[in-house]
Design a protein around this motif. Structure first.
Motif, short mmCIF file in Angstrom:
data_model
loop_
_atom_site.label_atom_id
_atom_site.label_comp_id
_atom_site.label_asym_id
_atom_site.label_seq_id
_atom_site.Cartn_x
_atom_site.Cartn_y
_atom_site.Cartn_z
N VAL A 55 0.85 -1.30 -0.11
CA VAL A 55 0.09 0.07 0.27
C VAL A 55 0.91 1.34 0.00
O VAL A 55 1.35 1.66 1.02
N THR A 56 1.42 1.66 -1.17
CA THR A 56 1.95 2.91 -1.38
C THR A 56 1.29 3.65 -2.48
O THR A 56 0.69 3.19 -3.33
N GLU A 57 1.68 4.98 -2.36
CA GLU A 57 1.18 5.72 -3.59
C GLU A 57 1.51 5.30 -4.53
O GLU A 57 0.60 5.29 -5.73
N TYR A 58 2.86 5.10 -4.96
CA TYR A 58 3.12 4.60 -6.12
C TYR A 58 2.50 3.35 -6.76
O TYR A 58 1.88 3.12 -7.81
N SER A 59 2.21 2.33 -5.93
CA SER A 59 1.89 0.96 -6.45
C SER A 59 0.18 1.15 -6.54
O SER A 59 -0.32 0.58 -7.56
N TYR A 60 -0.28 1.90 -5.76
CA TYR A 60 -1.90 2.06 -5.83
C TYR A 60 -2.43 2.88 -7.01
O TYR A 60 -3.16 2.53 -7.46
N ARG A 61 -1.54 3.87 -7.15
CA ARG A 61 -1.70 4.59 -8.47
C ARG A 61 -1.72 3.58 -9.75
O ARG A 61 -2.40 3.71 -10.62
N ALA A 62 -0.63 2.96 -9.72
CA ALA A 62 0.00 2.12 -10.81
C ALA A 62 -1.35 0.97 -11.15
O ALA A 62 -1.69 0.64 -12.00
N MET A 63 -1.55 0.28 -10.04
CA MET A 63 -2.90 -0.68 -10.09
C MET A 63 -4.26 -0.20 -10.25
O MET A 63 -4.82 -0.71 -10.82
N ALA A 64 -4.39 1.13 -9.78
CA ALA A 64 -5.75 1.73 -10.19
C ALA A 64 -5.70 2.05 -11.71
O ALA A 64 -6.85 1.78 -12.22
N LYS A 65 -4.65 2.32 -12.20
CA LYS A 65 -4.73 2.52 -13.58
C LYS A 65 -5.00 1.16 -14.33
O LYS A 65 -5.75 1.14 -15.67
N VAL A 66 -4.39 0.19 -13.84
CA VAL A 66 -4.47 -1.01 -14.62
C VAL A 66 -6.13 -1.54 -14.36
O VAL A 66 -6.50 -1.90 -15.36
N VAL A 67 -6.63 -1.29 -13.15
CA VAL A 67 -7.97 -1.66 -13.07
C VAL A 67 -9.08 -0.90 -13.94
O VAL A 67 -9.67 -1.24 -14.75
N GLY A 68 -8.58 0.64 -14.10
CA GLY A 68 -9.22 1.47 -14.90
C GLY A 68 -9.18 1.14 -16.25
O GLY A 68 -10.13 1.17 -16.87
N ASP A 69 -8.10 0.80 -16.86
CA ASP A 69 -7.79 0.55 -18.14
C ASP A 69 -8.55 -0.83 -18.58
O ASP A 69 -9.22 -0.75 -19.80
#
Length: 390
Positions: free
Chosen positions: A358-372
Motif C-alpha cells: 500500500v504505497t502511493e506509487y503502487s496503488y496509483r499504478a494498480m488503479a490505472k490497470v483496473v481502470g484501463d
C-alpha cells in the motif's frame, strides 16, 4: 521499472525540474487515450454502463484511486459494496475486484453478467478459480513487477528486518524511560538471508539487500535456465516465464539457489528467513514446527506474503521458548488483526496492518490497470496488463 515502460520514446515537455520529476514518479498521470473508442460508442448510440464491483471497504485507496482515474468516463460505474452484500448484487456487475473477499462457487454462480474477476494486486487464494472457469469467467492478477507492488513489498520486508535487528520496541521503551545508548542492535552487514519464494517480490528484495553486504539464499520451485529474458505471450504472462531482466542479472543476486527440497537446510543456515510465497494448498502452514525447529536459535522470521503460510501455534511456541529470535509480519492469521492477541506481548514481535504493497506509487499504478481493464471490457478490446490464471 514502470516508469520506463510509460515514458519510453516520449518527450515530457518543457517545465521545471520538479514538474518533470512528478511526471516520472506517478504512473497515474499517464493515461491511455480511449477518446477514439468513446467517440465511436457515442456515434453508434452505445449508452450501456460497465459496472465495476469492489468487494468491501478495506484498502480504501484501491477504489478511491480507481474512481479518480475513471472520473472522465461516465459509462464506467465503480461501486464499493459491503462484503455481506456482495452475493446479493454480484449479478449486476461485469468486473469484480475481489480484494479480501472469499469468492466461492456459490457466489460465483450468481455472477451472471461477470466477465472478469481480478485482484487489486497479486493474491487470488480466495477465488475459486475452477468455479469461475466453469462459468466462463476469466480470473487475473496484476503482475507485481509492472505495478510497483513487488518493490513496495520488498521495501516493507527491509523495514521489518531492520526493525527487528535494531529492536524497535525496546527503543520505544528507552525513549519513554529517558535511557540513552540502549538497546544494542545488530546490523544486516554479514547476515545470511533466506528468501523463501523467489518471485517478483523476492527478486526486488534481493536487489535491495545486496548493498548491505549479506549472503542471499533463495528457493524457487522452478529456476529458469540462465534467467532468460521475460517474453509476453498472447497478451499475458505464463507462471513458468522469468521476470523481465537483463540476461544473467539475477544470477548475481543469489549466492545459493535451491528448490522445495532445500527448505530446511537453507533455514538452518539463515539469520533471517523472509517468506514471499503465494498461498495455496501446497504452501498453507509451510512455516510449521518442523521448519521453525530447523532454523538457527535466535534467527528472525519475516512474512510479507500471506498470514496462512505460518502455523500460528508453532510460531507462538517458538517465541515463548526463545528459539525464534524475532517475528516481523505485515499479514496475519486473521485480519483485521486482534489488538488483544497475546503474540503482541513479545518485545521481539513487529506487526504492521497489511500495508506492504500500500504505497502511493503502487496503488496509483494498480488503479490505472483496473481502470484501463474496465475501459477495455466496455469497448470489447483485448485485455492487456493482466496475468491470467485460467
Amino acid at each position: 521499472m514502470f516508469r520506463g515502460a510509460l515514458f519510453r520514446g516520449k518527450k515530457i515537455g518543457a517545465g521545471t525540474a520538479l514538474a518533470r520529476r512528478k511526471a516520472l514518479a506517478s504512473p497515474f498521470l499517464h493515461r491511455v487515450d480511449f477518446s477514439a473508442q468513446t467517440n465511436t460508442m457515442v456515434e453508434n448510440g452505445e449508452s450501456s454502463i460497465t459496472r465495476v464491483l469492489f468487494c468491501g471497504p478495506s484498502f480504501p485507496a484501491s477504489h478511491n484511486y480507481t474512481r479518480e482515474y475513471l472520473r472522465n468516463y461516465p459509462f464506467i460505474q465503480v461501486d464499493v459494496v459491503p462484503l455481506d452484500s456482495v452475493p446479493d448484487v454480484i449479478c449486476d456487475y461485469q468486473l469484480c475486484v475481489v480484494k479480501n473477499l472469499r469468492l466461492d462457487s456459490e457466489i460465483i454462480a450468481r455472477a451472471s453478467k461477470m466477465k472478469l474477476i481480478m485482484q487489486f494486486g497479486i493474491g487470488l487464494e480466495g477465488v475459486d478459480v475452477d468455479a469461475a472457469t466453469k462459468c466462463g469467467i476469466k480470473v487475473a492478477r496484476i503482475p507485481g513487477r509492472t505495478s510497483g507492488n513487488s518493490a513496495s513489498c520488498a521495501e516493507m520486508a527491509l523495514y521489518l528486518m531492520l526493525g527487528l535487528l535494531r529492536k524497535q520496541k525496546e527503543m520505544e521503551i528507552s525513549i519513554m524511560q529517558k535511557r540513552l545508548g540502549e538497546p544494542i542492535g545488530e546490523t544486516l552487514l554479514g547476515k545470511t538471508i533466506f528468501i523463501l519464494g523467489f518471485g517478483n517480490i523476492g527478486i526486488d528484495l534481493a536487489k535491495r539487500l545486496k548493498p548491505f553486504g549479506v549472503k542471499v539464499l533463495a528457493t524457487k520451485r522452478h529456476w529458469v535456465s540462465n534467467m532468460q529474458i521475460f517474453r509476453q505471450q498472447n497478451g499475458h504472462c505464463s507462471d513458468t516465464q522469468a521476470p523481465s531482466t537483463e540476461s544473467g542479472d539475477l544470477d548475481n543476486l543469489v549466492d545459493k539457489k535451491g528448490g522445495p527440497e532445500d527448505l530446511f537446510d537453507f533455514a538452518s543456515e539463515a539469520d533471517i528467513v523472509v517468506c514471499c510465497l503465494l498461498l495455496n494448498k501446497e504452501t498453507v502452514g509451510i512455516i510449521n514446527e518442523k521448519f521453525l525447529s530447523s532454523m538457527k536459535k535466535g534467527a528472525f522470521l519475516v512474512n510479507i506474503a500471506r498470514g496462512g503460510l505460518l502455523d500460528y501455534e508453532a510460531v507462538v511456541r517458538n517465541l515463548e521458548s526463545g528459539h525464534l529470535g524475532g517475528l516481523g509480519i505485515d499479514v496475519a492469521w486473521t485480519e483485521p488483526f486482534n489488538p488483544d492477541d497475546p503474540i503482541l506481548k513479545f518485545q521481539n514481535v513487529l506487526i504492521t496492518p497489511h500495508v506492504a504493497g500500500v504505497t502511493e506509487y503502487s496503488y496509483r499504478a494498480m488503479a490505472k490497470v483496473v481502470g484501463d481493464t474496465a475501459l477495455q471490457l466496455h469497448a470489447g478490446s483485448p485485455l492487456t496488463e493482466l496475468e491470467f490464471v485460467n
